[in-house]
Design a protein around this motif. Sequence first.
Motif: not given
Length: 63
Positions: A6-30
């Motif tokens: 459970v702690n591992y799943c929570k840590a994974c969620y926190e990293e994906l939701a708050h620490k990861t920088t996702w590309p913008t729509r324009a970057e993804l399209t390019h």
Amino acid sequence: MFKKFVNYCKACYEELAHKTTWPTRAELTHSAMVVLSASLIIAIVVFIMDFVFQNVMQLVYPS
């Protein structure tokens, strides 16, 4: 053991939701257009090579 999972799943969620920088729509399209263009160019090159080899083989081994 279940608590560790459970702690591992929570840590994974926190990293994906708050620490990861996702590309913008324009970057993804390019990026998608670059991949699509490269794939199309490679497919054309392979098609041309196949066509040339087919014709060369027909000259070498006439049917």
